[in-house]
Design an enzyme around this catalytic site. Structure first.
Site, short mmCIF file in Angstrom:
data_model
loop_
_atom_site.label_atom_id
_atom_site.label_comp_id
_atom_site.label_asym_id
_atom_site.label_seq_id
_atom_site.Cartn_x
_atom_site.Cartn_y
_atom_site.Cartn_z
N ARG A 38 12.33 36.69 -12.15
CA ARG A 38 10.95 37.08 -12.39
C ARG A 38 9.98 35.91 -12.22
NH1 ARG A 38 12.33 40.86 -17.58
NH2 ARG A 38 12.65 38.81 -18.51
N LYS B 192 21.15 40.14 -10.23
CA LYS B 192 20.18 39.20 -10.82
C LYS B 192 18.76 39.61 -10.41
CE LYS B 192 19.32 34.98 -8.86
NZ LYS B 192 19.56 33.57 -8.49
N ASP C 160 24.88 36.73 -8.24
CA ASP C 160 24.03 37.70 -7.55
C ASP C 160 24.71 38.16 -6.26
OD1 ASP C 160 23.69 35.56 -5.80
OD2 ASP C 160 21.82 34.95 -6.76
N ASP D 18 0.83 -1.23 0.00
CA ASP D 18 0.00 0.00 0.00
C ASP D 18 0.86 1.27 0.00
OD1 ASP D 18 1.10 -0.03 2.50
OD2 ASP D 18 -0.79 -0.06 3.60
N ARG E 42 14.95 27.76 0.75
CA ARG E 42 14.77 28.94 -0.10
C ARG E 42 13.41 29.61 0.09
NH1 ARG E 42 16.87 27.31 -5.90
NH2 ARG E 42 15.94 25.29 -5.39
N GLN E 43 12.41 28.86 0.55
CA GLN E 43 11.11 29.50 0.83
C GLN E 43 11.18 29.96 2.29
OE1 GLN E 43 8.64 29.84 -1.51
NE2 GLN E 43 7.21 30.90 -0.17
N HIS F 88 19.58 33.21 3.36
CA HIS F 88 19.38 34.52 2.75
C HIS F 88 18.72 35.44 3.76
CE1 HIS F 88 17.62 37.08 -0.77
NE2 HIS F 88 18.50 37.72 -0.04
N GLU G 220 3.09 2.23 2.09
CA GLU G 220 3.65 2.68 3.37
C GLU G 220 5.07 2.12 3.50
OE1 GLU G 220 0.97 1.79 6.59
OE2 GLU G 220 -0.59 3.11 5.80
C1 R5P Z 1 19.71 31.89 -5.26
O1 R5P Z 1 19.82 32.93 -4.64
C2 R5P Z 1 20.74 30.82 -5.23
O2 R5P Z 1 21.96 31.26 -4.72
C3 R5P Z 1 20.92 30.21 -6.60
O3 R5P Z 1 21.42 31.21 -7.48
C4 R5P Z 1 19.63 29.68 -7.14
O4 R5P Z 1 18.99 28.94 -6.14
C5 R5P Z 1 19.87 28.82 -8.35
O5 R5P Z 1 18.63 28.35 -8.79
P1 R5P Z 1 18.34 28.09 -10.32
O6 R5P Z 1 19.35 27.08 -10.81
O7 R5P Z 1 16.93 27.53 -10.32
O8 R5P Z 1 18.41 29.38 -11.06
#
Ligand code: R5P
Length: 310
Positions: free
Chosen positions: A200, A197, A174, A42, A100-101, A135, A44
């Site tokens: 978008r 960078k 960036d 199933d 990242r979130q 970040h 699990e």
């Molecule tokens: C973002 O600030 C990270 O340092 C990377 O630049 C980013 O996560 C890379 O993601 P992707 O390959 O999807 O552009």
């Protein structure tokens, strides 16, 4: 964790991480315990530790890329190790997911960094990872309630570049990358620059490149913490190519490579893609096992060395 404790340490692998666990165990001269994983009909999960962990320090090893399928096995493994009498249960996750979130970018969004951290913190005693994406959080302790240490691969990246790329120019995609660009450039004794960078969307990234006049004889080396969709690298490569630089080398810590990322980067004009082995991938060329073993065995020393580097 000192050497006289070695007989009291068991390294246990998450699904797919047995080769990394075996190498770590070998480097640390400790036992690599066996774990049986299988799915019931199933879907699990069934998990069994083969061996004795009573009274031992258990170190669970495995990267948390593609994390959703790994989280429950990790929780079950940590819990059964404790049920069977493990003294402490730590996690070495060379790649730490859901970093990242780290804010609510749009109304109603889940801040998954916090939820993921609170689940892990409830089941393990300590965490070691490599270059987590910090970040908006200044440190792992902003989200993890357990002792959590981040080690950094910048020196290893810089050494690889110094050995393999003649006359490199280190380029960060960036502002966030400046933290590791400076260390990499200093280690490789190379000049550096950082681009700006704008992301978008998930796969829509625009880069602006400073004038590279004066560096044309150098090989551009794009350095980043993560390659996920590859869009950050692709956008940077396109602009470099417009400035008629040499073909860039792309170097990153974590080889997440979602979808067709690797092919997109190669098609954009990168001469080579190189990553560390925090996530198993054919581009792995920089071995971080010694760094990880040192951080597990000598956490205060590893912390001191990081502090020394600022
Ligand atoms: C973002 O600030 C990270 O340092 C990377 O630049 C980013 O996560 C890379 O993601 P992707 O390959 O999807 O552009």
């Amino acid at each position: 964790m000192s050497n006289d404790h070695n007989s009291l340490v068991s390294i246990l692998a998450l699904p797919g991480a047995a080769p990394l666990a075996a190498r770590l165990a070998h480097t640390m001269q400790v036992e690599a315990g066996a774990v049986a994983y299988r799915d019931f009909p199933d879907a699990e999960s069934y998990i069994r530790i083969d061996g004795d962990v009573a009274g031992r320090d258990v170190v669970i090893v495995g990267s948390l890329d593609r994390p959703n399928d790994k989280l429950l096995p990790l929780v079950f493994l940590a819990d059964v190790a404790r049920d069977l009498g493990a003294r402490r249960v730590g996690l070495v996750a060379p790649y730490l997911a859901y970093m990242r979130q780290d804010t609510r970018f749009h109304a109603g969004e889940a801040i998954t960094s916090r939820s993921f951290a609170s689940v892990l913190s409830a089941h393990i005693d300590w965490l070691i990872t490599v270059d987590p994406h910090l970040h908006r959080f200044a440190s792992l302790q902003d989200v993890y309630s357990i002792p959590a240490m981040a080690i950094h691969a910048s020196v290893e990246l810089g050494r690889w570049i110094a050995e393999h790329v003649p006359a490199p120019l280190i380029i960060g995609p960036d502002e966030e990358s400046r933290q590791w660009v400076d260390v990499i450039a200093a280690t490789a004794s190379a000049p550096s620059t950082v681009l700006s960078k704008v992301r978008r969307g998930d796969t829509d990234v625009v880069e602006s490149i400073p004038n590279l006049e004066g560096h044309r004889s150098r090989t551009p080396v794009l350095v980043d913490d993560i390659i996920s969709t590859g869009e950050t690298m692709v956008a940077a490569i396109r602009h470099l190519r417009e400035q008629a630089t040499k073909e860039p080398v792309c170097v990153a810590v974590h080889a997440v490579f979602a979808g067709d990322a690797e092919r997109a980067i190669t098609d954009a004009g990168s001469s080579r893609i190189v990553t560390t082995n925090t996530i198993l991938h054919s581009s792995n060329a920089i071995d971080l096992v010694p760094l990880l073993a040192d951080a597990i065995q000598n956490p205060s020393g590893a912390r001191r060395r990081l502090d020394d580097r600022g």
